[in-house]
Design an enzyme around this catalytic site. Structure first.
Site, PDB file in Angstrom:
ATOM      1  CG  ASP A 111     126.213 150.853  54.595  1.00  0.00           C
ATOM      2  OD1 ASP A 111     126.192 149.627  54.780  1.00  0.00           O
ATOM      3  OD2 ASP A 111     125.606 151.431  53.675  1.00  0.00           O
ATOM      4  CG  ASP A 215     126.929 145.574  52.638  1.00  0.00           C
ATOM      5  OD1 ASP A 215     126.151 146.080  51.819  1.00  0.00           O
ATOM      6  OD2 ASP A 215     127.911 144.885  52.309  1.00  0.00           O
ATOM      7  CD  GLU A 274     122.267 144.587  50.942  1.00  0.00           C
ATOM      8  OE1 GLU A 274     122.245 144.783  49.724  1.00  0.00           O
ATOM      9  OE2 GLU A 274     123.278 144.163  51.515  1.00  0.00           O
ATOM     10  CG  ASP A 336     123.389 148.049  45.685  1.00  0.00           C
ATOM     11  OD1 ASP A 336     124.482 148.534  45.339  1.00  0.00           O
ATOM     12  OD2 ASP A 336     123.190 147.556  46.809  1.00  0.00           O
TER      13      ASP A 336
END
Ligand code: NOJ
Ligand code: CA
Length: 559
Positions: A111, A215, A274, A336
């Site tokens: 990430d 992210d 994302e 999430d």
């Protein structure tokens, strides 16, 4: 009669860019496997479980952040991008993990959190310590407040986690944080920020990672002047309409630069965005051939469980990505959102973020989740799995407030305020908590329900019909069947009301069919070929198969 599943065909898939149809398994490190009994999963724990992932049959893992972090947002608040947080291990552990994964033919995606740092990042600490005028303030978004004494935030943006997106520091200036106050947003107009992230990319690429999950990829660039949005109260920040802080055209220049760096490295290193953009066409912009490789398909994740909605979303997703030549991605769960074993049964059908998890009938929830997963894994493109879905874990809906750690929960109004229930540590074995998540007697940072003994890996391994064996079989078929590799060979076939059916072809000849019963009633369908896999028990005759509600079957079609 009950159909038996047959062994998957042992045919090698043709070579192709590995990521175009990869199955990528998301590991949420704090909840995967705990090596030292402190109740928090860690990198050595993951290393010890890699054989499980190889046997499951995934191509790659994506690790949520394990960098140095005060953990104000479970690691999405990074204080040092080049070190590993001691709760997870060391950089040497990361290297061992990457090497161990590669030995087992598993790729590793890490990430990257470029939209914001932790408030404990060196730059932010200096920005605060040095006061107004500090050059480090320019690396973030510091502004004077509005009102007579600067007592009002500089604009009306809300934080995604609830409350205003601005916090005032002691000297009177305010700083922007689209997420928690502990997550100040970087100013991507500053060259030092751009340079820093290029070196961070290289640091991890040099260490051997195969890619990055980016992210908040849509958030880096903000509209000049940070203008008021004007309707903050009802404004949702994630992918709903035009917004001055998301999906600005300027982000693409950043990804074009990153792509050049990725392409310098051998072995097709990738990045997945994302990016919560308002339309699939805007999402596709992130995966143009000189930008990132993949983008999560959150539109699909939020699609209702009915034939017209699913068919439309699958068509739209494939069409949008086809324009730019990128593979479509599919995902049903992540850290999430409410696990799809609950979500697909909850009422409402469009909105994903902000959905408060509710209890559902666990049997019906799991049945639908298995059918949905089998549908997803039959689609062209790349699929993302979230740890625990292969065990059929339900969302944990009754965590007491005192154990919850999601910052949004504690900010009360945040739209993502209920994310702990999908983050409960994995049950591996045994009859008592922590069910092999860590050493006996060790705990788990969130309590695991008693019922999870039956859902552990050990309880499901080798058990025909278990969710784990369903996923293993699906991934084995997917790997072994050339028809499932191309990203452009889906064709819908006519089916009874409430039934979705499509085929996949090789050289124009359909060789695979997926049939999904979403009608709520048992449905008899003819047998187009040999049964490869079923998400539930079937009845039928030599000519017909009766699919119970919420059941997906895969067929191999012979001439
Ligand atoms: C998206 C991540 O998936 C989520 O967990 C995190 O809270 C926000 N970005 C902020 O980094
Ligand atoms: Ca640990």
């Amino acid at each position: 009669m009950t159909d038996q599943l047959i062994a998957p065909p042992a045919v090698e898939a043709p070579p192709a860019s590995w990521w175009r149809n990869a199955v990528i398994y998301q590991i949420y490190p704090r909840s995967f496997a705990d090596s030292n009994g402190d109740g928090i999963g860690d990198l050595p724990g993951i290393l010890s479980r890699l054989p499980y992932l190889r046997d499951l049959g995934v191509d790659a893992v994506w690790l949520s952040p394990f960098y140095s972090s005060p953990q104000a947002d479970a690691g999405y608040d990074v204080s040092d991008y080049r070190t590993v947080d001691p709760i997870f291990g060391t950089v040497a552990d990361a290297e061992k993990l990457i090497a161990g994964a590669h030995e087992l033919d598993l790729r590793v995606i890490v990430d990257l959190v470029p939209n914001h740092s932790s408030d404990q990042h060196e730059w932010f600490k200096r920005a605060i310590a040095e006061g107004p005028g500090s050059p480090f303030r320019d690396r973030y978004h510091f502004r004077p407040g509005k009102g007579e004494n600067g007592e009002l935030p500089p604009n009306d943006w809300p934080s995604i986690f609830g409350g205003p997106a601005w916090t005032r520091v002691e000297d009177g200036e305010w700083y922007l944080h689209l997420f928690a106050p502990e997550q100040p947003d970087f100013n991507w107009e500053h060259p030092a920020v751009r340079d820093e992230f290029k070196t961070i990319l290289r640091f991890w690429l040099d260490l051997g990672v195969d890619g990055f999950r980016v992210d908040v990829a849509h958030g880096l660039v903000k509209e000049d002047g940070l203008p008021d949005v004007g309707h903050a109260a009802e404004w949702h920040l994630l992918g709903v309409g035009e917004s001055p802080c998301f999906d600005r055209d300027g982000v693409h220049e950043i990804y074009r630069e990153w792509r050049k760096i990725l392409d310098e490295y051998p072995g097709e290193r990738i990045a997945v965005a994302e990016a919560w953009a308002p339309t699939l066409a805007r999402v596709a912009d992130y995966v143009r051939d000189d930008e990132l490789h993949q983008a999560f398909n959150f539109s699909y994740l939020g699609t209702a469980w009915n034939v017209p909605a699913q068919q439309q979303m699958i068509d739209d997703s494939l069409a949008a990505m086809r324009v730019v030549g990128a593979p479509t991605t599919w995902t049903l769960s992540n850290h999430d959102v409410v696990r799809h074993s609950n979500r697909l049964l909850q009422t409402g059908d469009g909105e994903v973020a902000g959905r408060r998890p509710t209890a559902v009938d666990p049997v019906a929830g799991l049945r639908r989740a298995r059918a949905a997963s089998a549908l997803m894994l039959a689609l062209p493109g790349s699929a993302y799995l979230y740890q625990g879905e292969e065990l059929g874990l339900p969302e944990v809906v009754d965590l007491p407030p005192e154990v919850r750690q999601d910052p949004a929960f504690h900010r009360a109004t945040g739209q993502d305020g209920y994310r702990d229930g999908c983050r409960v540590p994995i049950p591996w074995s045994g009859t008592e908590a922590p069910y092999g998540f860590g050493p006996d007697g060790g705990g788990s940072w969130l309590p695991q329900p008693d019922s999870w003994a039956q859902l552990s890996v050990a309880a499901q391994e080798g058990v025909p019909g278990s969710t784990l064996e369903l996923y293993r079989a699906a991934l084995a078929v997917r790997r072994g069947m050339p028809a499932l590799a191309p990203t452009d060979n889906l064709r819908w076939v006519p089916a009874p009301d409430g039934v979705l059916a499509f085929e996949r072809a090789v050289e124009g000849r359909p060789v695979f069919r997926c049939t999904v019963n979403m009608s709520g009633q048992p449905v008899a369908v003819g047998r187009p070929g040999e049964l490869l896999l079923s998400s539930g028990a079937l009845d039928g005759t030599a000519d017909n198969v009766v699919l119970p509600p919420d059941t997906t079957v895969w067929w191999s079609i012979q001439d």
